[in-house]
Design a protein around this motif. Structure first.
Motif, PDB file in Angstrom:
ATOM      1  N   GLU A 197     -13.997 -20.384   7.247  1.00 32.20           N
ATOM      2  CA  GLU A 197     -14.415 -19.065   6.732  1.00 32.20           C
ATOM      3  C   GLU A 197     -13.284 -18.036   6.835  1.00 32.20           C
ATOM      4  OE1 GLU A 197     -17.263 -18.212   5.099  1.00 32.20           O
ATOM      5  OE2 GLU A 197     -17.450 -20.379   5.113  1.00 32.20           O
ATOM      6  N   VAL A 198     -12.314 -18.330   7.718  1.00 30.95           N
ATOM      7  CA  VAL A 198     -11.211 -17.382   7.910  1.00 30.95           C
ATOM      8  C   VAL A 198     -10.412 -17.200   6.611  1.00 30.95           C
ATOM      9  CG1 VAL A 198      -9.447 -19.014   8.743  1.00 30.95           C
ATOM     10  CG2 VAL A 198      -9.462 -16.658   9.596  1.00 30.95           C
ATOM     11  N   TYR A 199     -10.421 -18.222   5.745  1.00 30.19           N
ATOM     12  CA  TYR A 199      -9.699 -18.099   4.468  1.00 30.19           C
ATOM     13  C   TYR A 199     -10.420 -17.174   3.493  1.00 30.19           C
ATOM     14  CZ  TYR A 199      -7.508 -22.276   6.365  1.00 30.19           C
ATOM     15  OH  TYR A 199      -6.861 -23.146   7.195  1.00 30.19           O
ATOM     16  N   ARG A 200     -11.749 -17.085   3.650  1.00 35.68           N
ATOM     17  CA  ARG A 200     -12.560 -16.341   2.672  1.00 35.68           C
ATOM     18  C   ARG A 200     -12.725 -14.868   3.026  1.00 35.68           C
ATOM     19  NH1 ARG A 200     -16.108 -20.202  -0.138  1.00 35.68           N
ATOM     20  NH2 ARG A 200     -16.065 -22.168   0.997  1.00 35.68           N
ATOM     21  N   VAL A 201     -12.391 -14.500   4.257  1.00 34.58           N
ATOM     22  CA  VAL A 201     -12.648 -13.130   4.702  1.00 34.58           C
ATOM     23  C   VAL A 201     -11.946 -12.108   3.810  1.00 34.58           C
ATOM     24  CG1 VAL A 201     -12.264 -11.492   6.588  1.00 34.58           C
ATOM     25  CG2 VAL A 201     -12.906 -13.809   7.070  1.00 34.58           C
ATOM     26  N   ASP A 202     -12.686 -11.122   3.395  1.00 34.13           N
ATOM     27  CA  ASP A 202     -12.106 -10.041   2.597  1.00 34.13           C
ATOM     28  C   ASP A 202     -11.304  -9.148   3.553  1.00 34.13           C
ATOM     29  OD1 ASP A 202     -11.556  -8.276   0.639  1.00 34.13           O
ATOM     30  OD2 ASP A 202     -13.531  -7.330   0.615  1.00 34.13           O
ATOM     31  N   CYS A 203      -9.968  -9.232   3.473  1.00 37.43           N
ATOM     32  CA  CYS A 203      -9.150  -8.479   4.434  1.00 37.43           C
ATOM     33  C   CYS A 203      -7.830  -8.074   3.788  1.00 37.43           C
ATOM     34  CB  CYS A 203      -8.883  -9.341   5.674  1.00 37.43           C
ATOM     35  SG  CYS A 203      -8.010 -10.864   5.298  1.00 37.43           S
ATOM     36  N   ASP A 204      -7.095  -7.214   4.478  1.00 40.43           N
ATOM     37  CA  ASP A 204      -5.775  -6.808   3.971  1.00 40.43           C
ATOM     38  C   ASP A 204      -4.726  -7.865   4.308  1.00 40.43           C
ATOM     39  OD1 ASP A 204      -6.467  -4.063   3.020  1.00 40.43           O
ATOM     40  OD2 ASP A 204      -7.089  -3.878   5.107  1.00 40.43           O
ATOM     41  N   ILE A 205      -4.764  -8.342   5.563  1.00 38.51           N
ATOM     42  CA  ILE A 205      -3.760  -9.331   5.995  1.00 38.51           C
ATOM     43  C   ILE A 205      -4.445 -10.560   6.586  1.00 38.51           C
ATOM     44  CG2 ILE A 205      -1.755  -9.770   7.468  1.00 38.51           C
ATOM     45  CD1 ILE A 205      -1.258  -6.784   7.673  1.00 38.51           C
TER      46      ILE A 205
ATOM     47  N   TYR B 195       0.800  -1.227   0.000  1.00 35.51           N
ATOM     48  CA  TYR B 195       0.000   0.000   0.000  1.00 35.51           C
ATOM     49  C   TYR B 195       0.839   1.287   0.000  1.00 35.51           C
ATOM     50  CZ  TYR B 195      -3.652  -3.310   1.245  1.00 35.51           C
ATOM     51  OH  TYR B 195      -4.508  -4.381   1.255  1.00 35.51           O
ATOM     52  N   GLY B 196       2.161   1.128   0.074  1.00 35.50           N
ATOM     53  CA  GLY B 196       3.022   2.307   0.038  1.00 35.50           C
ATOM     54  C   GLY B 196       3.181   2.997   1.376  1.00 35.50           C
ATOM     55  N   LYS B 197       2.462   2.560   2.417  1.00 41.46           N
ATOM     56  CA  LYS B 197       2.717   3.077   3.779  1.00 41.46           C
ATOM     57  C   LYS B 197       2.441   1.980   4.803  1.00 41.46           C
ATOM     58  CE  LYS B 197      -1.712   5.348   4.225  1.00 41.46           C
ATOM     59  NZ  LYS B 197      -2.497   6.365   4.752  1.00 41.46           N
ATOM     60  N   ASP B 198       3.188   2.081   5.934  1.00 43.54           N
ATOM     61  CA  ASP B 198       3.166   0.954   6.868  1.00 43.54           C
ATOM     62  C   ASP B 198       2.179   1.133   8.020  1.00 43.54           C
ATOM     63  OD1 ASP B 198       4.366   2.791   8.521  1.00 43.54           O
ATOM     64  OD2 ASP B 198       6.309   1.757   8.631  1.00 43.54           O
ATOM     65  N   SER B 199       1.177   1.977   7.820  1.00 43.78           N
ATOM     66  CA  SER B 199       0.214   2.222   8.894  1.00 43.78           C
ATOM     67  C   SER B 199      -0.869   1.134   8.950  1.00 43.78           C
ATOM     68  CB  SER B 199      -0.440   3.583   8.665  1.00 43.78           C
ATOM     69  OG  SER B 199      -1.587   3.691   9.458  1.00 43.78           O
ATOM     70  N   PHE B 200      -1.254   0.772  10.187  1.00 40.02           N
ATOM     71  CA  PHE B 200      -2.326  -0.223  10.372  1.00 40.02           C
ATOM     72  C   PHE B 200      -3.702   0.446  10.437  1.00 40.02           C
ATOM     73  CE2 PHE B 200       1.275  -2.733  11.861  1.00 40.02           C
ATOM     74  CZ  PHE B 200       0.988  -3.977  11.324  1.00 40.02           C
ATOM     75  N   GLU B 201      -3.701   1.761  10.487  1.00 39.87           N
ATOM     76  CA  GLU B 201      -4.954   2.515  10.636  1.00 39.87           C
ATOM     77  C   GLU B 201      -5.948   2.103   9.541  1.00 39.87           C
ATOM     78  OE1 GLU B 201      -6.755   4.424  13.229  1.00 39.87           O
ATOM     79  OE2 GLU B 201      -4.590   4.675  13.480  1.00 39.87           O
ATOM     80  N   GLY B 202      -7.094   1.594   9.968  1.00 38.06           N
ATOM     81  CA  GLY B 202      -8.154   1.221   9.017  1.00 38.06           C
ATOM     82  C   GLY B 202      -7.900  -0.095   8.278  1.00 38.06           C
ATOM     83  N   ARG B 203      -6.788  -0.782   8.555  1.00 35.57           N
ATOM     84  CA  ARG B 203      -6.517  -2.054   7.884  1.00 35.57           C
ATOM     85  C   ARG B 203      -7.280  -3.192   8.581  1.00 35.57           C
ATOM     86  NH1 ARG B 203      -5.427  -0.672   3.172  1.00 35.57           N
ATOM     87  NH2 ARG B 203      -3.811   0.903   3.034  1.00 35.57           N
ATOM     88  N   ARG B 204      -7.653  -4.194   7.796  1.00 38.23           N
ATOM     89  CA  ARG B 204      -8.405  -5.325   8.348  1.00 38.23           C
ATOM     90  C   ARG B 204      -7.505  -6.561   8.387  1.00 38.23           C
ATOM     91  NH1 ARG B 204     -12.043  -5.361   3.519  1.00 38.23           N
ATOM     92  NH2 ARG B 204      -9.949  -4.906   2.782  1.00 38.23           N
ATOM     93  N   VAL B 205      -7.381  -7.142   9.555  1.00 40.67           N
ATOM     94  CA  VAL B 205      -6.496  -8.306   9.724  1.00 40.67           C
ATOM     95  C   VAL B 205      -7.309  -9.500  10.245  1.00 40.67           C
ATOM     96  CG1 VAL B 205      -4.372  -9.188  10.772  1.00 40.67           C
ATOM     97  CG2 VAL B 205      -4.590  -6.736  10.317  1.00 40.67           C
ATOM     98  N   ALA B 206      -7.191 -10.637   9.581  1.00 41.34           N
ATOM     99  CA  ALA B 206      -7.865 -11.857  10.042  1.00 41.34           C
ATOM    100  C   ALA B 206      -6.845 -12.772  10.711  1.00 41.34           C
ATOM    101  CB  ALA B 206      -8.504 -12.577   8.857  1.00 41.34           C
ATOM    102  N   ILE B 207      -7.066 -13.063  11.990  1.00 40.59           N
ATOM    103  CA  ILE B 207      -6.114 -13.911  12.732  1.00 40.59           C
ATOM    104  C   ILE B 207      -6.710 -15.302  12.936  1.00 40.59           C
ATOM    105  CG2 ILE B 207      -4.761 -14.154  14.848  1.00 40.59           C
ATOM    106  CD1 ILE B 207      -4.997 -11.183  15.322  1.00 40.59           C
TER     107      ILE B 207
END
Ligand code: NAD
Length: 364
Positions: A240-248, A181-193
């Protein structure tokens, strides 16, 4: 004689097989330990000591056969060489396995006997905890063998490696965000753990504090409920964790989960997590590249625990350890740069980087 490996003429088939396996991945040494009095049956594998003594955990597991124990110890010790080399540590790769059920078979006498075998290696192998071996067990091993790492904070050790591992994963994720994304900020990013155990839960905290929104999955509903309460995470069920629309997508539970089946479902841009051996094989890594999914190689990303433990060898200092762990950010960037330069997958690039350090035989 036509099927015989070169240089193994005259050996019985079982020994030939063993030498063949060790030759395949260049293992240096295998110690077969037996002590009928304490019922110890163990294997210690030293894969490579070019960069320093071989450090690796001891796993206690009720293997189905000698072959299963052997392939596990050979595979795991090689992985430790690569993890240490790519992390620029003055360490080699080793691992040990005790054949037995940790809940039923483990005794102090067995651990003491195991400690004698480790001590006999004179520091070529440094043992730490792994599945089935606790911090208390390591304290027993330490009584008769000084070549131990990963003991408790109160004894001047580095304690539980999981928070350090999580911090390393978090640092590496920042490099992934910058790459995509060109910047390393987590602000507003979606992460599936996937997996809210010792590492996954510490990672969730770091990500929440950095402004990411979380999807979480675990077999244990209480761990999921805790993440919902603490971080406003969205629960995800099973596959379902594989299908989640997320950034990481952050695998923090099991190995082998990125395979022919799961890859078809992935809707993430980045895979970056703590689990060991996430990819079924190297071919899957190339397929991820073709699908425009950036993969951060697991052993580069999850080396925080090892880097933390390695600090014990020069006198543990948490601040210094965490400064070194933060460098996982730079290392992940190096891997991405090499992957582009050589037109290879990021997983292959990590291997090349580790092998380059081993070839040079020195730290860079
Ligand atoms: P852990 O046992 O504490 O946690 C694993 C979690 O995954 C548990 O909460 C478990 O319920 C959950 N889980 C199991 N199967 C699952 C599934 N199918 N779906 C969702 N959740 C599932 O382990 P940990 O110490 O947190 O380690 C996590 C991973 O990271 C492991 O693969 C481990 O080998 C690797 N790793 C850990 C460290 C460390 O410092 N602990 C270091 C390097 C690598």
């Amino acid at each position: 004689m036509e099927d015989r490996e070169e240089g193994t003429e005259g050996f019985e088939p079982v020994m030939m097989d063993l030498f063949k396996q060790m030759k395949m991945e260049n293992h240096e040494q295998l110690l077969v330990c037996s002590d009928p009095a304490s019922k110890l049956q163990a294997l210690i594998a030293i894969h490579n000591t070019t960069l320093g003594p071989a450090l690796g955990g001891c796993r206690m597991w009720p293997y189905e056969s000698f072959d299963a124990a052997l392939s596990d110890v050979l595979r795991l010790s090689r992985a430790m060489t690569y993890k240490a080399a790519v992390s620029d540590l003055p360490l080699g790769g080793g691992k040990s396995v005790i054949w037995g059920d940790a809940l039923k078979d483990k005794t102090p006498a067995m651990l003491e006997s195991f400690a004698c075998h480790v001590a006999a290696l004179g520091g070529r192998y440094i043992v730490a905890e792994d599945v089935g071996i606790s911090l208390e067990d390591i304290e027993i091993v330490r009584k008769t063998n000084p070549h131990v790492a990963g003991f408790s904070l109160k004894d001047g050790g580095s304690g539980d490696p999981s928070p350090a591992t999580a911090y390393g994963v978090f640092s590496g994720m920042r490099a992934c965000l910058e790459e995509v994304y060109g910047k390393d900020s987590f602000e507003g990013r979606r992460v599936a753990i996937q997996g809210l155990g010792k590492v996954g839960s510490a990672l969730a905290k770091l990500l929440h504090e950095a402004g990411a929104s979380l999807y979480v999955s675990d077999m244990d509903p209480e761990r999921v409920a805790k993440a919902i309460r603490a971080y406003g995470a969205d629960p995800i069920h099973g596959h379902e964790v594989y299908r989640v629309d997320c950034d990481i997508f952050a695998p923090c539970a099991l190995g082998g989960i990125i395979n022919e089946r799961s890859i078809a479902y992935l809707s993430c841009r980045i895979i970056a997590g703590a689990a060991n051996n996430q990819l079924k094989d190297l071919e899957i890594a190339s397929e991820l590249g073709r699908r425009n999914i950036l993969y951060a190689p697991d052993y580069v990303l999850n080396a925080g625990g090892l880097i933390n433990i390695a600090e014990e060898l020069t006198g543990y200092d948490q601040e210094r350890a965490y400064q070194k762990i933060a460098k996982i950010y730079d290392r992940v960037k190096m891997v991405f740069a090499l992957s582009k330069e050589k037109s290879v997958s990021t997983a292959k690039a990590a291997e090349l980087l580790a092998e380059k350090r081993l070839k040079e035989g020195k730290r860079i």
